[in-house]
Scaffold this active site. Structure first.
Site, PDB file in Angstrom:
ATOM      1  N   HIS A  61     -28.994 -77.949 -40.940  1.00  0.00           N
ATOM      2  CA  HIS A  61     -28.631 -79.328 -40.598  1.00  0.00           C
ATOM      3  C   HIS A  61     -27.952 -80.029 -41.766  1.00  0.00           C
ATOM      4  CE1 HIS A  61     -31.359 -79.519 -36.950  1.00  0.00           C
ATOM      5  NE2 HIS A  61     -30.142 -79.818 -36.554  1.00  0.00           N
ATOM      6  N   GLU A 116     -14.722 -64.696 -21.234  1.00  0.00           N
ATOM      7  CA  GLU A 116     -15.224 -64.208 -22.529  1.00  0.00           C
ATOM      8  C   GLU A 116     -15.286 -62.683 -22.550  1.00  0.00           C
ATOM      9  OE1 GLU A 116     -18.449 -66.865 -24.168  1.00  0.00           O
ATOM     10  OE2 GLU A 116     -19.067 -66.792 -22.075  1.00  0.00           O
ATOM     11  N   ASP A 138     -16.779 -64.656 -28.059  1.00  0.00           N
ATOM     12  CA  ASP A 138     -17.226 -63.451 -27.351  1.00  0.00           C
ATOM     13  C   ASP A 138     -16.051 -62.581 -26.913  1.00  0.00           C
ATOM     14  OD1 ASP A 138     -20.054 -63.317 -27.331  1.00  0.00           O
ATOM     15  OD2 ASP A 138     -20.079 -65.123 -26.092  1.00  0.00           O
ATOM     16  N   CYS A 193     -12.604 -72.893 -25.906  1.00  0.00           N
ATOM     17  CA  CYS A 193     -13.713 -73.540 -26.605  1.00  0.00           C
ATOM     18  C   CYS A 193     -14.329 -72.652 -27.680  1.00  0.00           C
ATOM     19  CB  CYS A 193     -14.776 -74.021 -25.621  1.00  0.00           C
ATOM     20  SG  CYS A 193     -15.483 -72.699 -24.661  1.00  0.00           S
TER      21      CYS A 193
HETATM   22  C1  PEP Z   1     -17.451 -68.259 -27.179  1.00  0.00           C
HETATM   23  O1  PEP Z   1     -17.986 -67.178 -26.956  1.00  0.00           O
HETATM   24  O2  PEP Z   1     -16.293 -68.379 -27.637  1.00  0.00           O
HETATM   25  C2  PEP Z   1     -18.180 -69.518 -26.912  1.00  0.00           C
HETATM   26  C3  PEP Z   1     -17.597 -70.682 -27.024  1.00  0.00           C
HETATM   27  O3  PEP Z   1     -19.482 -69.421 -26.586  1.00  0.00           O
HETATM   28  P1  PEP Z   1     -20.650 -69.129 -27.664  1.00  0.00           P
HETATM   29  O4  PEP Z   1     -20.048 -69.200 -29.022  1.00  0.00           O
HETATM   30  O5  PEP Z   1     -21.690 -70.141 -27.398  1.00  0.00           O
HETATM   31  O6  PEP Z   1     -21.070 -67.729 -27.274  1.00  0.00           O
HETATM   32 MG    MG Z   2     -19.750 -67.085 -25.705  1.00  0.00          MG
END
Ligand code: PEP
Ligand code: MG
Length: 577
Positions: free
Chosen positions: A192, A434, A458, A505
């Site tokens: 944190h 992913e 991923d 994302c």
């Molecule tokens: C990803 O896999 O890019 C993602 C955004 O999910 P996480 O990082 O939570 O697996």
């Molecule tokens: Mg992911």
């Protein structure tokens, strides 16, 4: 003679200032307490706990009103720990059992608790260990009569603060005392304190082992928060170099600040949506502060961690409702549970298969255990009555999974309707791409969903067969691998052909080195940690997408793999540092 010390850079920026050691390592020694004095020793321990409680309450009152981070909740978490049997009753038992002093009993208990945390595979849970340390150190300091840490008294303007470790509460107060930067002996990039240093834009280095051995109080230091570097006793040429870099960094930040509140629009007039990724409800303070267009990824699995029982529908609903209401009209994309692999939780028992990353995780786990999934679907639907909510399904590998989820959502809608419980009838449902197989058949997913979001973390892991949490193969993690780029492009194109939005994302979306490449591929929605927002916006606002497109097309079709990084760099060539 200058001396360089390396740690992990967790918050970029250059600082030049005098070293200020906040406190030394607490030395705790064992001593035997005669049986007739044990009750007094226990009373001394309980009085120290009471003093710690009073200190924390006083600290809570001193939180400056304009703090953008919800620091009160960190202090509340520490106050709750002071009521916890593991930290308070267990040391008393140990004192009785071993006939030892309070400091030693507390140290024994601390070692036992930390050992359990360190054996956990989950990086987030391991960071909770820091909270245990912060609370125990506070009590130890009182027992050792070292009084309050000097964040709570001394003037530290323009100092580079050096400490074993810092609590989040101390970090906020240090920022308000005008420190230039800080470095800690311990701690990791997910703690944190590290997260706070980034939110508050204080240059910081953690895990700089040897601070106490190699650096001296009061000596001149340079701290480079990007490289994770500390330089002691720098000579004139080093100082000149770093002063110039500090000026450039200040200028960069000032320019970036001016972008807060402005739209992200390319030179040729294409509007880009900039969203944030959040893990905890309190993260929305920063989302609002940075005027993001909304939340593109809310990782709900964090609500399921650090507890004995999973949250029920009501608790999830209250949590999602408070987040969407806090966003004041900006959309919230709630990702359904992405548990499993590196995100195991105790409350569901261990379900690790031989290959956890390829096993029962995310939507697979949810479809297998409907008692886990149904309450979440109902909670998300109910929250949608309180603001713009979208639902996003992680780790889709085939369209049968989409059909199953949509059927369950319909079932939940019907049940809510029968009970007269409100929900938004037009909740948009999207899926994460992913898995390479999902990217290759993105068109089929696009035909069934309202939006897609590319999870590059991923996607890269599965495309290149490298475990994202394994240090040994980290060097192979390559967002610019031609196979990764083709899968991203296929997904963006599939969304465009189906007329649905495609976002990204994964971490790649928040890395300004890749912004132009992604714009040239046709990406129009980026979701990232809030600290990257303005920097990515700056790249967008200085880019001409129409002229990037043919360059990126060529890069994707004819450029040899080894030349891709240089070509991507050349796309950025007119960006100034
Ligand atoms: C990803 O896999 O890019 C993602 C955004 O999910 P996480 O990082 O939570 O697996
Ligand atoms: Mg992911």
């Amino acid at each position: 003679m200058s001396l360089a010390l390396y740690g992990i850079g967790v918050s970029r920026g250059i600082a030049i200032g005098k070293a200020h050691f906040m406190r030394g390592i607490l030395e705790v020694l064992e001593s035997a307490i005669p049986p007739d004095l044990l009750d007094d020793e226990i009373r001394r321990f309980l009085a120290a706990v009471e003093t710690a409680r009073a200190q924390l309450r006083a600290l809570r009152k001193r939180i400056p009103a304009n703090t953008s981070v919800d620091i009160a909740s960190f202090i509340d978490a520490h106050l709750l720990m002071l009521d916890d049997a593991t930290l308070i009753h267990a040391p008393v038992e140990l004192m009785r059992k071993h006939g030892c002093n309070a400091e030693w009993a507390l140290k024994l208990q601390r070692d036992a608790v930390v050992d359990v945390f360190e054996r956990m595979d989950d990086a987030y849970l391991r960071t909770r260990r820091d909270d245990v340390d912060h609370v125990i150190n506070r009590i130890q300091r009182i027992l050792l009569e070292k009084n309050q840490p000097d964040t709570e008294s001394a003037s530290l303007v323009d100092c580079i603060v050096l400490a074993d470790d810092l609590t989040p509460a101390e970090t906020v107060l240090l920022e308000h005392q005008g420190i230039a930067a800080f470095a800690t002996e311990y701690g990791g990039p997910l703690s944190h304190t590290a997260i706070l240093s980034r939110s508050m834009e204080i240059p910081a280095v953690v895990g700089a082992h040897g601070l106490h051995n190699y650096l001296r109080d009061g000596e001149l230091l340079i701290l480079d928060g990007l490289q994770g570097l500390l330089i002691a006793d720098p000579d004139e040429s080093l100082l000149t170099h770093y002063r110039a870099r500090a000026r450039a960094e200040q200028l960069r930040r000032r320019e970036l600040d001016l972008l807060t509140g402005q739209p992200a629009v390319s030179r040729d007039g294409v509007a880009i949506r900039l969203l944030t990724n959040i893990e905890l409800p309190e993260d929305i303070t920063a989302v609002n502060h940075h005027s993001a267009d909304g939340v593109g990824l809310y990782r709900t699995e964090f609500l399921f961690m650090n507890r004995d029982k999973p949250p029920d529908e009501e608790e999830q609903f209250e949590c999602y409702r408070s987040v969407v209401e806090g966003l004041q009209g900006r959309p919230l994309t709630i990702r359904t549970l992405d548990l499993g692999a590196d995100k195991q939780v105790d409350s569901l028992g261990s379900r690790c298969g031989a290959n956890p990353a390829l096993g029962l995780r995310a939507v697979r786990l949810c479809l297998k255990d409907l008692s886990l999934f149904r309450p979440q679907l109902r909670a998300i639907l109910r929250a949608s009555a309180h603001g713009p909510v979208h639902m996003m399904i992680p780790m889709l590998s085939n369209t049968q999974e989409v059909r199953q989820v949509l059927a369950l959502v319909n079932e939940a809608r019907n049940a809510l309707q029968r009970s007269g419980i409100a929900f938004a009838p037009d909740l948009r449902i999207g899926g994460m791409i992913e898995i390479p197989g999902a990217a290759l058949s993105a068109a089929e997913f696009a035909a069934q969903l309202d939006f897609l979001s590319i999870g590059t973390n991923d996607l890269i892991q599965y495309t290149l067969a490298i475990d994202r949490v394994d240090d040994e193969v980290n060097y192979l993690y390559d967002p610019l691998h031609p196979a990764v780029l083709r899968l991203i492009k296929m997904t963006i194109d599939a969304g465009a052909a189906a007329g649905i939005p495609v976002a990204m994302c994964g971490e790649m979306a928040g890395d300004p080195r890749y912004t132009r490449l992604l714009l040239g591929m046709g990406l129009t929605e980026f979701s990232m940690h809030h600290t990257s927002l303005q920097e990515v916006k700056r790249v967008i606002n200085t880019s001409n997408i129409a002229s990037l497109r043919p360059l990126v097309d060529e890069l994707l079709t004819t450029t040899k793999a080894g030349q891709i990084p240089a070509r991507v760099e050349s796309l950025n060539s007119n960006l100034t540092e």
